[in-house]
Design a protein around this motif. Structure first.
Motif, PDB file in Angstrom:
ATOM      1  N   THR A   1      18.988 115.067   5.821  1.00  6.87           N
ATOM      2  CA  THR A   1      19.841 115.256   4.645  1.00  6.87           C
ATOM      3  C   THR A   1      20.869 114.143   4.535  1.00  6.87           C
ATOM      4  OG1 THR A   1      19.564 117.652   4.806  1.00  6.87           O
ATOM      5  CG2 THR A   1      21.400 116.858   3.488  1.00  6.87           C
ATOM      6  N   LEU A   2      21.497 113.790   5.655  1.00  8.25           N
ATOM      7  CA  LEU A   2      22.504 112.729   5.659  1.00  8.25           C
ATOM      8  C   LEU A   2      21.845 111.366   5.539  1.00  8.25           C
ATOM      9  CD1 LEU A   2      25.493 111.807   6.161  1.00  8.25           C
ATOM     10  CD2 LEU A   2      24.882 111.691   8.590  1.00  8.25           C
TER      11      LEU A   2
ATOM     12  N   HIS B   1      30.190 111.813   2.316  1.00  8.75           N
ATOM     13  CA  HIS B   1      28.819 111.780   2.807  1.00  8.75           C
ATOM     14  C   HIS B   1      27.890 111.435   1.654  1.00  8.75           C
ATOM     15  CE1 HIS B   1      29.795 115.013   6.095  1.00  8.75           C
ATOM     16  NE2 HIS B   1      30.192 113.804   6.438  1.00  8.75           N
TER      17      HIS B   1
ATOM     18  N   THR C   1      30.763 116.656   9.566  1.00  7.44           N
ATOM     19  CA  THR C   1      29.463 116.100   9.956  1.00  7.44           C
ATOM     20  C   THR C   1      28.367 116.605   9.029  1.00  7.44           C
ATOM     21  OG1 THR C   1      29.048 117.919  11.493  1.00  7.44           O
ATOM     22  CG2 THR C   1      30.118 115.943  12.385  1.00  7.44           C
ATOM     23  N   ALA C   2      27.268 115.889   9.047  1.00 10.40           N
ATOM     24  CA  ALA C   2      26.031 116.316   8.397  1.00 10.40           C
ATOM     25  C   ALA C   2      24.885 115.761   9.236  1.00 10.40           C
ATOM     26  CB  ALA C   2      25.958 115.810   6.961  1.00 10.40           C
ATOM     27  N   ARG C   3      23.693 116.260   9.000  1.00  8.32           N
ATOM     28  CA  ARG C   3      22.568 115.879   9.844  1.00  8.32           C
ATOM     29  C   ARG C   3      21.459 115.211   9.038  1.00  8.32           C
ATOM     30  NH1 ARG C   3      24.035 115.994  15.184  1.00  8.32           N
ATOM     31  NH2 ARG C   3      25.173 117.911  15.655  1.00  8.32           N
TER      32      ARG C   3
ATOM     33  N   SER D   1      23.559 119.959   3.095  1.00  8.24           N
ATOM     34  CA  SER D   1      24.101 119.125   4.170  1.00  8.24           C
ATOM     35  C   SER D   1      25.166 119.854   4.969  1.00  8.24           C
ATOM     36  CB  SER D   1      24.706 117.842   3.583  1.00  8.24           C
ATOM     37  OG  SER D   1      25.798 118.147   2.736  1.00  8.24           O
ATOM     38  N   PHE D   2      25.677 120.959   4.414  1.00  4.88           N
ATOM     39  CA  PHE D   2      26.783 121.653   5.072  1.00  4.88           C
ATOM     40  C   PHE D   2      26.400 123.003   5.646  1.00  4.88           C
ATOM     41  CE2 PHE D   2      28.542 119.089   1.563  1.00  4.88           C
ATOM     42  CZ  PHE D   2      29.133 118.125   2.342  1.00  4.88           C
TER      43      PHE D   2
ATOM     44  N   GLU E   1      26.974 111.832  11.656  1.00  6.13           N
ATOM     45  CA  GLU E   1      26.068 112.737  12.345  1.00  6.13           C
ATOM     46  C   GLU E   1      26.713 113.327  13.597  1.00  6.13           C
ATOM     47  OE1 GLU E   1      21.684 112.696  14.545  1.00  6.13           O
ATOM     48  OE2 GLU E   1      22.398 110.916  13.490  1.00  6.13           O
TER      49      GLU E   1
ATOM     50  N   HIS F   1      37.670 115.235   4.706  1.00  4.08           N
ATOM     51  CA  HIS F   1      36.250 114.937   4.869  1.00  4.08           C
ATOM     52  C   HIS F   1      36.004 113.465   4.549  1.00  4.08           C
ATOM     53  CE1 HIS F   1      34.990 119.294   4.417  1.00  4.08           C
ATOM     54  NE2 HIS F   1      36.174 119.326   3.843  1.00  4.08           N
TER      55      HIS F   1
ATOM     56  N   VAL G   1      24.239 112.130   0.646  1.00  4.55           N
ATOM     57  CA  VAL G   1      23.188 113.037   1.108  1.00  4.55           C
ATOM     58  C   VAL G   1      22.014 113.041   0.142  1.00  4.55           C
ATOM     59  CG1 VAL G   1      24.778 114.528   2.369  1.00  4.55           C
ATOM     60  CG2 VAL G   1      24.296 115.003  -0.037  1.00  4.55           C
TER      61      VAL G   1
END
Length: 301
Positions: free
Chosen positions: A269-270, A217, A264-266, A52-53, A277, A214, A219
């Motif tokens: 995966t997120l 998240h 953030t993550a996308r 995710s990172f 996002e 942070h 994931v």
């Protein structure tokens, strides 16, 4: 209205000291983690899925990864820090670490290293190596993933170390003159605004140089994903996170550098929260709230 008007940011600090914009280039050097390989445990931290990172790049050399990251940024005439981010980037034999770090520093535009790791995987030999680079004029940061100063939380998320281990590592890093950036996660199970304040107070007691905040998240591939899907885990809303982050920023001395105030993550995966996002909305909201309440350190007056 910009975040740098209210927060002592890493980018701002680097530009002031080096007279140029400095960007991090993330590197995956194929490290693993003692909490995954069976040394301490298996499965890792309950929140963890490093995909995710950082994108998968393990088939590429250090030099190829640096070149690819530069191409993605599309900037010219700027400087870089090689960021060993994925998993535990001090978890290896001395010669292996020396070779990997040297490969990154061989790039003439790379002015230093940011090394992400766990508090229980930092030997004096590694600290000595990082100190040597610093004595050569390189910018060096040891980034320690703490997440929380509460041992109950650390056990719950399967960190595999306690707060005292973190504290002793910070003190040893100080002895070698190494700057420490501590990572904290807001929104961990069982924690609240008071928990975050207590963690910050305990971390600041050891005079760290930098902080990363942070939001939690959820994931794919993490153990928390199962709890979230079954409705047993809640995550912070953007409003809740912004309020909590601003509270900590206002309680942090201006001398401490914030390397990050959000993350953030996308997808795919997120899984949650979906607002993670997007990079700018939470950053803008943090700046706006600090403009109203007061910037970094204002709650210490």
């Amino acid at each position: 209205m910009q975040l740098t008007d209210y927060v002592h940011t890493f980018g701002q600090d680097l530009k002031y000291r080096f007279g140029s914009r400095v960007r991090k280039l993330t590197i995956d050097a194929s490290f693993t983690c003692p909490n995954r390989d069976g040394t301490l445990g298996r499965g890792g931290c309950t929140f963890c899925n490093v995909d995710s990172f950082v994108p998968k790049a393990r088939s590429l050399s250090i030099q190829q990864q640096l070149a690819a990251r530069k191409a993605e940024l599309k900037h010219q005439n700027i400087l870089y820090l090689a960021y060993f981010q994925a998993y535990t980037s001090t978890y290896g034999e001395y010669q292996q670490l020396h070779q990997l770090y040297q490969q990154a520093l061989a790039d003439h535009a790379v002015i230093g290293l940011c090394v992400g790791t766990r508090p229980d995987c930092v030997s004096d030999q590694v600290l000595s190596l990082l100190s040597e680079y610093q004595c050569q004029g390189k910018e060096v940061w040891l980034e320690l993933g703490l997440q929380s100063a509460h041992d109950k939380t650390l056990k719950r998320i399967n960190r595999g170390h306690d707060f005292e281990t973190y504290r002793q590592t910070v003190r040893r890093a100080h002895q070698f003159g190494i700057k420490v950036c501590t990572h904290l996660i807001l929104g961990l199970p069982g924690e609240n605004k008071q928990s975050y304040r207590q963690t910050l107070e305990r971390v600041l007691d050891d005079e760290i140089h930098g902080l990363k905040l942070h939001p939690l998240h959820v994931v794919c591939g993490s153990r928390m994903a199962k709890a979230w899907r079954s409705g047993r885990l809640s995550v912070l809303t953007q409003t809740e996170y912004v309020e909590a982050a601003c509270d900590l920023i206002r309680r942090t001395p201006i001398s401490v550098i914030f390397h990050r105030v959000c993350a953030t993550a996308r997808p795919p995966t997120l899984l949650a929260p979906d607002w993670c996002e997007y990079h700018w909305p939470p950053i803008t909201a943090i700046a706006k709230q600090l403009a109203n309440l007061g910037g970094q350190g204002s709650a210490l007056a």
